[in-house]
Motif scaffolding. Sequence first.
Motif, PDB file in Angstrom:
ATOM      1  N   MET A 181       0.842  -1.172   0.000  1.00  0.00           N
ATOM      2  CA  MET A 181       0.000   0.000   0.000  1.00  0.00           C
ATOM      3  C   MET A 181       0.889   1.238   0.000  1.00  0.00           C
ATOM      4  N   HIS A 182       0.552   2.187  -0.794  1.00  0.00           N
ATOM      5  CA  HIS A 182       1.357   3.394  -0.903  1.00  0.00           C
ATOM      6  C   HIS A 182       1.223   4.201   0.389  1.00  0.00           C
ATOM      7  N   GLU A 183       2.325   4.378   1.109  1.00  0.00           N
ATOM      8  CA  GLU A 183       2.295   4.987   2.441  1.00  0.00           C
ATOM      9  C   GLU A 183       1.842   6.444   2.442  1.00  0.00           C
ATOM     10  N   ASN A 184       2.200   7.220   1.422  1.00  0.00           N
ATOM     11  CA  ASN A 184       1.778   8.623   1.395  1.00  0.00           C
ATOM     12  C   ASN A 184       0.264   8.757   1.315  1.00  0.00           C
ATOM     13  N   ILE A 185      -0.365   7.898   0.551  1.00  0.00           N
ATOM     14  CA  ILE A 185      -1.825   7.940   0.457  1.00  0.00           C
ATOM     15  C   ILE A 185      -2.435   7.458   1.761  1.00  0.00           C
ATOM     16  N   LYS A 186      -1.880   6.410   2.319  1.00  0.00           N
ATOM     17  CA  LYS A 186      -2.407   5.890   3.582  1.00  0.00           C
ATOM     18  C   LYS A 186      -2.331   6.961   4.673  1.00  0.00           C
ATOM     19  N   LYS A 187      -1.223   7.680   4.745  1.00  0.00           N
ATOM     20  CA  LYS A 187      -1.046   8.725   5.750  1.00  0.00           C
ATOM     21  C   LYS A 187      -1.965   9.907   5.511  1.00  0.00           C
ATOM     22  N   SER A 188      -2.328  10.157   4.259  1.00  0.00           N
ATOM     23  CA  SER A 188      -3.125  11.337   3.936  1.00  0.00           C
ATOM     24  C   SER A 188      -4.556  11.233   4.425  1.00  0.00           C
ATOM     25  N   GLY A 189      -5.040  10.017   4.608  1.00  0.00           N
ATOM     26  CA  GLY A 189      -6.431   9.849   4.990  1.00  0.00           C
ATOM     27  C   GLY A 189      -7.387  10.061   3.832  1.00  0.00           C
ATOM     28  N   LEU A 190      -6.874  10.091   2.598  1.00  0.00           N
ATOM     29  CA  LEU A 190      -7.715  10.357   1.439  1.00  0.00           C
ATOM     30  C   LEU A 190      -8.436   9.123   0.924  1.00  0.00           C
ATOM     31  N   ALA A 191      -8.046   7.961   1.366  1.00  0.00           N
ATOM     32  CA  ALA A 191      -8.655   6.730   0.862  1.00  0.00           C
ATOM     33  C   ALA A 191      -9.487   6.060   1.948  1.00  0.00           C
ATOM     34  N   PHE A 192     -10.428   5.247   1.518  1.00  0.00           N
ATOM     35  CA  PHE A 192     -11.252   4.471   2.428  1.00  0.00           C
ATOM     36  C   PHE A 192     -10.675   3.063   2.451  1.00  0.00           C
ATOM     37  N   TRP A 193     -10.408   2.535   3.610  1.00  0.00           N
ATOM     38  CA  TRP A 193      -9.672   1.284   3.699  1.00  0.00           C
ATOM     39  C   TRP A 193     -10.552   0.085   3.968  1.00  0.00           C
ATOM     40  N   ASP A 194     -11.799   0.123   3.550  1.00  0.00           N
ATOM     41  CA  ASP A 194     -12.634  -1.064   3.536  1.00  0.00           C
ATOM     42  C   ASP A 194     -13.383  -1.082   2.211  1.00  0.00           C
ATOM     43  N   ASN A 195     -14.149  -2.126   1.959  1.00  0.00           N
ATOM     44  CA  ASN A 195     -14.810  -2.245   0.659  1.00  0.00           C
ATOM     45  C   ASN A 195     -15.971  -1.290   0.482  1.00  0.00           C
ATOM     46  N   ASP A 196     -16.560  -0.832   1.565  1.00  0.00           N
ATOM     47  CA  ASP A 196     -17.733   0.022   1.472  1.00  0.00           C
ATOM     48  C   ASP A 196     -17.334   1.484   1.577  1.00  0.00           C
ATOM     49  N   VAL A 197     -17.562   2.215   0.506  1.00  0.00           N
ATOM     50  CA  VAL A 197     -17.345   3.656   0.555  1.00  0.00           C
ATOM     51  C   VAL A 197     -18.525   4.228   1.315  1.00  0.00           C
ATOM     52  N   LYS A 198     -18.269   4.979   2.344  1.00  0.00           N
ATOM     53  CA  LYS A 198     -19.325   5.541   3.172  1.00  0.00           C
ATOM     54  C   LYS A 198     -19.950   6.738   2.460  1.00  0.00           C
ATOM     55  N   LEU A 199     -21.260   6.684   2.256  1.00  0.00           N
ATOM     56  CA  LEU A 199     -21.946   7.732   1.506  1.00  0.00           C
ATOM     57  C   LEU A 199     -21.760   9.103   2.142  1.00  0.00           C
ATOM     58  N   ASP A 200     -21.812   9.173   3.461  1.00  0.00           N
ATOM     59  CA  ASP A 200     -21.641  10.468   4.129  1.00  0.00           C
ATOM     60  C   ASP A 200     -20.255  11.051   3.870  1.00  0.00           C
ATOM     61  N   ASN A 201     -19.244  10.194   3.779  1.00  0.00           N
ATOM     62  CA  ASN A 201     -17.884  10.664   3.516  1.00  0.00           C
ATOM     63  C   ASN A 201     -17.746  11.231   2.103  1.00  0.00           C
ATOM     64  N   VAL A 202     -18.456  10.629   1.168  1.00  0.00           N
ATOM     65  CA  VAL A 202     -18.334  11.017  -0.233  1.00  0.00           C
ATOM     66  C   VAL A 202     -19.197  12.230  -0.561  1.00  0.00           C
ATOM     67  N   LYS A 203     -20.374  12.311   0.032  1.00  0.00           N
ATOM     68  CA  LYS A 203     -21.348  13.350  -0.322  1.00  0.00           C
ATOM     69  C   LYS A 203     -20.777  14.759  -0.195  1.00  0.00           C
ATOM     70  N   GLN A 204     -19.933  14.976   0.796  1.00  0.00           N
ATOM     71  CA  GLN A 204     -19.394  16.315   1.017  1.00  0.00           C
ATOM     72  C   GLN A 204     -18.481  16.793  -0.111  1.00  0.00           C
ATOM     73  N   PHE A 205     -18.013  15.882  -0.959  1.00  0.00           N
ATOM     74  CA  PHE A 205     -17.081  16.245  -2.029  1.00  0.00           C
ATOM     75  C   PHE A 205     -17.726  16.319  -3.406  1.00  0.00           C
ATOM     76  N   LEU A 206     -19.006  15.949  -3.521  1.00  0.00           N
ATOM     77  CA  LEU A 206     -19.673  15.893  -4.820  1.00  0.00           C
ATOM     78  C   LEU A 206     -20.878  16.823  -4.842  1.00  0.00           C
ATOM     79  N   ASP A 207     -21.180  17.339  -6.032  1.00  0.00           N
ATOM     80  CA  ASP A 207     -22.434  18.084  -6.131  1.00  0.00           C
ATOM     81  C   ASP A 207     -23.581  17.074  -6.110  1.00  0.00           C
ATOM     82  N   GLU A 208     -24.793  17.549  -5.920  1.00  0.00           N
ATOM     83  CA  GLU A 208     -25.949  16.663  -5.719  1.00  0.00           C
ATOM     84  C   GLU A 208     -26.180  15.721  -6.896  1.00  0.00           C
ATOM     85  N   GLU A 209     -26.060  16.247  -8.115  1.00  0.00           N
ATOM     86  CA  GLU A 209     -26.283  15.425  -9.318  1.00  0.00           C
ATOM     87  C   GLU A 209     -25.264  14.285  -9.407  1.00  0.00           C
ATOM     88  N   GLU A 210     -24.007  14.612  -9.203  1.00  0.00           N
ATOM     89  CA  GLU A 210     -22.968  13.582  -9.281  1.00  0.00           C
ATOM     90  C   GLU A 210     -23.113  12.578  -8.144  1.00  0.00           C
TER      91      GLU A 210
END
Length: 99
Positions: free
Chosen positions: A1-30
């Motif tokens: 696993m790339h350590e810089n990405i792991k340290k950044s907290g930018l990735a989700f480390w389980d199979n389920d992307v949490k909708l609440d985590n993603v919603k804040q970064f996308l417009d409503e349509e997307e």
Amino acid sequence: MHENIKKSGLAFWDNDVKLDNVKQFLDEEEFERMKAYKDMATQLINQQSRYLIQSHDKEHLTQFQHNEMEEILRIFMSCKEETEQKNVSKTVLNDDFYH
């Protein structure tokens, strides 16, 4: 696993992307379009790649910038696949069928 990405907290480390985590970064349509996918993480990475191609085609990015950003997306995808493989291994090892 790339350590810089792991340290950044930018990735989700389980199979389920949490909708609440993603919603804040996308417009409503997307967000509505993305939540329909079973594997939202892969779709988000693919969409980012398409945006990079469009930006490069419109000359908003140099070839170097495009290549660097595509490499980051490849690393994200690699980390995601690695995590999925580990989760599958855990599931197989913990499956009652094998006990």
